[in-house]
Enzyme design. Structure first.
Site, PDB file in Angstrom:
ATOM      1  N   ARG A 154      70.769  28.091  55.557  1.00  0.00           N
ATOM      2  CA  ARG A 154      70.484  26.958  56.444  1.00  0.00           C
ATOM      3  C   ARG A 154      71.192  25.719  55.916  1.00  0.00           C
ATOM      4  NH1 ARG A 154      65.800  30.102  57.099  1.00  0.00           N
ATOM      5  NH2 ARG A 154      65.945  31.075  59.157  1.00  0.00           N
ATOM      6  N   ASP A 183      71.871  34.378  56.939  1.00  0.00           N
ATOM      7  CA  ASP A 183      70.888  34.106  57.987  1.00  0.00           C
ATOM      8  C   ASP A 183      71.655  33.709  59.239  1.00  0.00           C
ATOM      9  OD1 ASP A 183      68.411  33.256  59.401  1.00  0.00           O
ATOM     10  OD2 ASP A 183      67.534  33.403  57.405  1.00  0.00           O
ATOM     11  N   HIS A 256      67.866  37.695  62.128  1.00  0.00           N
ATOM     12  CA  HIS A 256      68.505  36.583  61.417  1.00  0.00           C
ATOM     13  C   HIS A 256      69.959  36.903  61.114  1.00  0.00           C
ATOM     14  CE1 HIS A 256      65.007  34.005  61.084  1.00  0.00           C
ATOM     15  NE2 HIS A 256      64.275  35.012  60.649  1.00  0.00           N
ATOM     16  N   ASP A 318      62.471  40.636  58.485  1.00  0.00           N
ATOM     17  CA  ASP A 318      61.482  39.811  59.180  1.00  0.00           C
ATOM     18  C   ASP A 318      62.001  39.350  60.533  1.00  0.00           C
ATOM     19  OD1 ASP A 318      63.420  38.245  57.672  1.00  0.00           O
ATOM     20  OD2 ASP A 318      62.347  36.487  58.405  1.00  0.00           O
ATOM     21  N   GLU A 319      61.071  38.948  61.368  1.00  0.00           N
ATOM     22  CA  GLU A 319      61.353  38.225  62.604  1.00  0.00           C
ATOM     23  C   GLU A 319      62.536  38.788  63.384  1.00  0.00           C
ATOM     24  OE1 GLU A 319      59.601  33.862  61.415  1.00  0.00           O
ATOM     25  OE2 GLU A 319      61.712  34.195  60.943  1.00  0.00           O
ATOM     26  N   TRP A 385      54.501  37.726  53.293  1.00  0.00           N
ATOM     27  CA  TRP A 385      54.650  36.281  53.571  1.00  0.00           C
ATOM     28  C   TRP A 385      53.698  35.795  54.644  1.00  0.00           C
ATOM     29  CZ3 TRP A 385      56.732  33.793  58.029  1.00  0.00           C
ATOM     30  CH2 TRP A 385      57.254  34.645  59.015  1.00  0.00           C
ATOM     31  N   TYR A 410      54.805  28.552  50.201  1.00  0.00           N
ATOM     32  CA  TYR A 410      55.938  28.039  50.971  1.00  0.00           C
ATOM     33  C   TYR A 410      56.220  26.597  50.569  1.00  0.00           C
ATOM     34  CZ  TYR A 410      57.364  32.021  53.570  1.00  0.00           C
ATOM     35  OH  TYR A 410      57.926  33.230  53.876  1.00  0.00           O
ATOM     36  N   PHE A 411      57.251  26.444  49.759  1.00  0.00           N
ATOM     37  CA  PHE A 411      57.565  25.110  49.247  1.00  0.00           C
ATOM     38  C   PHE A 411      58.429  24.320  50.235  1.00  0.00           C
ATOM     39  CE2 PHE A 411      56.907  26.095  44.422  1.00  0.00           C
ATOM     40  CZ  PHE A 411      55.588  26.421  44.695  1.00  0.00           C
ATOM     41  N   ASP A 412      58.636  24.887  51.447  1.00  0.00           N
ATOM     42  CA  ASP A 412      59.268  24.068  52.491  1.00  0.00           C
ATOM     43  C   ASP A 412      58.185  23.324  53.287  1.00  0.00           C
ATOM     44  OD1 ASP A 412      58.363  26.493  53.612  1.00  0.00           O
ATOM     45  OD2 ASP A 412      59.936  26.533  55.146  1.00  0.00           O
ATOM     46  N   TRP A 460      62.763  27.637  51.884  1.00  0.00           N
ATOM     47  CA  TRP A 460      63.623  27.710  53.075  1.00  0.00           C
ATOM     48  C   TRP A 460      64.246  26.338  53.300  1.00  0.00           C
ATOM     49  CZ3 TRP A 460      64.344  32.527  54.394  1.00  0.00           C
ATOM     50  CH2 TRP A 460      63.344  33.466  54.117  1.00  0.00           C
ATOM     51  N   GLU A 462      65.921  24.838  56.048  1.00  0.00           N
ATOM     52  CA  GLU A 462      66.223  24.215  57.342  1.00  0.00           C
ATOM     53  C   GLU A 462      66.262  22.696  57.230  1.00  0.00           C
ATOM     54  OE1 GLU A 462      63.975  26.669  56.954  1.00  0.00           O
ATOM     55  OE2 GLU A 462      63.789  27.917  58.753  1.00  0.00           O
TER      56      GLU A 462
END
Ligand code: TNX
Length: 738
Positions: A154, A183, A256, A318-319, A385, A410-412, A460, A462
């Site tokens: 990202r 990604d 992704h 994932d996703e 997760w 989640y450190f974002d 993450w 973003e």
């Protein structure tokens, strides 16, 4: 030549003020006993070579000089720093004893490295000397997987920045670096057989400005690019190895994959060429499951495994929406050929292919918890997760697990609720929350607990546009996680003190951009009779707080720290300000007639977004935007029913339900609110309201005592929207009447 025996030791007979009883080492060792005195060294440390291999010798020298600027002289006999090798002790165990000399007993090369990290943190520089407290330390980690992840897709981070990240990891004794290299928004690893992956896939033409949930979306018009050559990857892997850190590459599939498919659209289902993604979220364009794509991905993995000598390769998983597979002949044929009943099973087949391939290369596959859906691949390790559920399920099936639940790891996510926090994706993960994390879930059967390898923080990127921002998100949260993983996260208040006294000066010297959010003045709101009580807490030594409020607020001061906010008939926005020596906290509140009332809620909110229970809906606080988890109740299991007994029958003109719409986070408005009201709890009337806005104001002009709201959600997110096919999230922050 200088004679190292001339370097003097000075022993102070009494304890100097430099060190108290507190432990300056992070993570705190299992046993730490101070004996009072200090050991003082001049500018060289004489290191005994007995019980040291030459490989370790070099690392040690590098490690001591690199950080401390203290010279190392190796001596065959005697010295300041002596070593013993231990056998039959727990994994990575070491002891460190400092009196007139420093003696390190270690069991593995890694444990020697940890002992040296500990030693380095004990050093204080005073004038030209190095001072150490006289201590006895006996230590080993509780978990073997102590991970930090970094998303370089990202936003790209340079080789030097990645090395600095590894330095932080080493300092706090992390040993697994999960490198998220691919990604939708960028492919960052050179693959020689497929040069377009980086030529095309590493460049995105522009990037979304602001939060993905803000409408309309705006873009910066600037290219963002970068990738690591195979030589640079090797350089980083070698650097990490010196720090006893294993690097785990992640090559995302089947979802992704937009960056890879921008370069090689033929490996998607429809072959349509889309650009590298410019915004964040989950995209329907994924790798096709046809044989050609599987070969392509195995080719990529064959280059990847050569670059990473470690045991693990992460393949994402994932996703990955199944829409394109459903419409694809080749995917449907693949399902027929292998007797697969659903697209979920097709994903399992896909992952199993990679698992089998990685096995032939001597590697173990890791995937996100979605790889459980449709059946878990034979040898897979699961990274949990979406809470701990996936991890529990995998362990019950005898698979190894790494815990990385969004709630704690989640450190974002935001670390405070201040509007001054830099823009983040959402969520709310305070330092205290990280510190309280327990990687082994209570509900797991006793014989499966050993399958939990450890935990990891995910970073993450973003919303992390530069490396300063990355540091802000990881420091000091990763230090809290290091004590969780080391098994010494016992006393949060003491941890805060130790951090401030011993570690922040170091972070300052390193010019690290760390967060002081845990020291901000905080407020705590509790429901009381006919209102809410707000208590302020300051972390300044004085703890003196001055509280002021706007004229229209119905407030009564209880004591210096606490005020009572009373129910009023007309909903009104009010302001409260609390000032301490170092900080000012402003609360913009919504005062109304049901402040502090307790709605009965079924089902209970998701454990990932529990807010602070029912009070969340009547505490006068509207949730932050972009949303963070603290002031919202989140639901993910169909309709939600809310009941309230108002105590007396009263006429109410309207009711407002405050909701959140954030489609990129799969949070949608519900379809309808069915409101039932009654004077006696026996005869009920119904109003059906169609929801179109976040603030849903339902006109009433009715008299009632009992109230029941059924909030009806879409059964699943429609095709073409973020999270299509999944159940939508419902988020509520406040309900009031007028
Ligand atoms: C979900 S966690 C993702 C990532 C996002 C992250 C943002 C996971 C396996 N997938 O693609 O960056 O949320 O918090």
């Amino acid at each position: 030549m200088r004679n190292h025996f001339l370097f003097t030791f000075l022993f102070l007979a009494f304890s100097a003020s430099l060190f108290g009883q507190d432990c300056p080492v992070f993570p705190k060792p299992k046993t730490y006993v101070v004996s009072g005195g200090n050991l003082i060294l001049e500018d060289v440390i004489a290191v005994s070579t007995v019980a040291l291999t030459s490989q370790v010798k070099d690392d040690l020298k590098w490690s001591i000089t690199h950080e401390l600027g203290l010279n190392v002289a190796f001596v065959a006999d005697g010295g300041d720093l002596l070593f013993k090798r231990l056998v039959n002790v727990p994994m990575d165990h070491y002891t460190l004893k400092i009196d007139k000399q420093i003696v390190i007993s270690y069991s593995s090369d890694a444990s020697l490295f940890y002992a040296i990290q500990t030693l380095k943190q004990l050093f204080q520089k005073e004038n030209e000397s190095y001072v150490l407290p006289q201590v006895f330390i006996s230590d080993e980690p509780s978990f073997q997987w102590r991970g930090m992840h970094l998303d370089v897709s990202r936003h790209f981070f340079t080789v030097e920045e990645v090395k600095r990240y590894l330095d932080w990891m080493a300092r706090y004794k992390f040993n697994k670096f999960h490198w998220h290299l691919t990604d939708d928004q960028g492919w960052r690893i050179q693959i020689k057989k497929y040069p377009k992956l980086t030529e095309i896939g590493s460049v995105r033409e522009q990037t979304l400005i602001g939060h993905a949930s803000s409408e309309p979306n705006r873009y910066d018009g600037k290219k963002h690019s970068g990738f690591y050559t195979q030589d640079e990857i090797k350089e980083i892997v070698a650097y990490a190895a010196k720090l006893y850190i294993e690097v785990i590459p992640e090559i995302e599939m089947p979802g992704h994959a937009r960056a890879a498919l921008a370069a090689y659209p033929e490996y998607s289902c429809d072959g349509e060429k889309l650009p590298v993604a410019q915004t964040w979220g989950v995209f329907e364009k994924v790798f096709c499951s046809k044989d050609e794509t599987l070969v392509f991905l195995k080719d990529i993995l064959s280059e990847v495994v050569e670059l990473f000598p470690g045991k693990y390769v992460h393949i994402g998983g994932d996703e990955a929406p199944k829409t394109s597979w459903k419409a694809c002949d080749k995917c449907q044929l693949q399902m027929k050929a292998h007797l697969l009943k659903s697209e979920e099973e097709l994903q399992s087949f896909f992952i199993q292919q990679m698992d089998d391939y990685l096995q032939t290369k001597g590697k173990t596959l890791i995937g996100w918890d979605e790889i459980l859906e449709g059946g878990l691949s034979k040898n897979a390790v699961v990274m949990s997760w979406r809470g701990m559920k996936g991890g529990i399920e995998a362990a019950e099936q005898n698979h190894y697990v790494i815990m990385t639940p969004g709630s704690h790891c989640y450190f974002d996510h935001y670390q405070s609720d201040r509007s001054s926090e830099p823009l983040a994706i959402g969520g709310y993960t305070t330092l205290e929350k990280v510190y309280s994390f327990q990687p082994i879930p209570k509900e797991l059967s006793a014989d499966k607990k050993g399958l939990i390898l450890g935990a990891q923080a995910n970073v993450w990127s973003e919303y992390l546009e530069n490396f300063q921002q990355v540091e802000y998100m990881i420091l000091p949260r990763m230090i809290a996680l290091s004590e969780v993983l080391w098994g010494t996260n016992t006393d949060y208040a003491a941890f805060l003190n130790r951090l401030e006294t011993y570690e922040f000066p170091y972070l300052d010297r390193k010019k690290a951009n760390y967060s002081r959010a845990a020291w901000y003045m905080s407020s705590n709101i509790d429901a009381v009779d006919a209102g809410v009580e707000i208590r302020f807490q300051s972390f300044d030594k004085s703890n003196k707080i001055q509280i002021e409020w706007s004229d229209n607020a119905a407030i009564e001061a209880k004591n210096e720290q606490t005020i009572l906010l009373k129910q009023v008939d007309q909903p009104t926005p009010i302001r409260v300000q609390a000032r301490s020596e170092k900080d000012t906290l402003q609360l913009n509140l919504w005062q109304h007639s049901t402040l502090g009332e307790q709605w009965q809620i079924t089902p209970a909110p998701s454990t990932s977004y529990p807010g602070k229970g029912a009070t969340t809906l009547t505490d006068g606080v509207l949730g932050a935007r972009p949303w963070n988890g603290k002031e919202w109740l989140g639901f993910n299991e169909g309709d939600v029913t809310l009941k309230l007994d108002c105590g007396t029958t009263k006429k109410q003109n309207a009711l407002t339900v405050s909701l959140l719409k954030a489609p990129t986070s799969w949070i949608y408005l519900p379809e309808t609110i069915v409101l039932r009201y009654s004077k006696n709890g026996k005869k009920w009337k119904t109003i059906t309201y169609k929801v179109t806005e976040e603030k849903s104001r339902i006109a009433l002009a009715k008299k009632f005592r009992y109230l029941e709201l059924t909030i009806q959600n879409m059964s699943q997110i429609p095709t073409g929207q973020n999270g299509a096919g999944h159940a939508p999230w419902l988020f509520l922050d406040e309900i009031w009447m007028e």
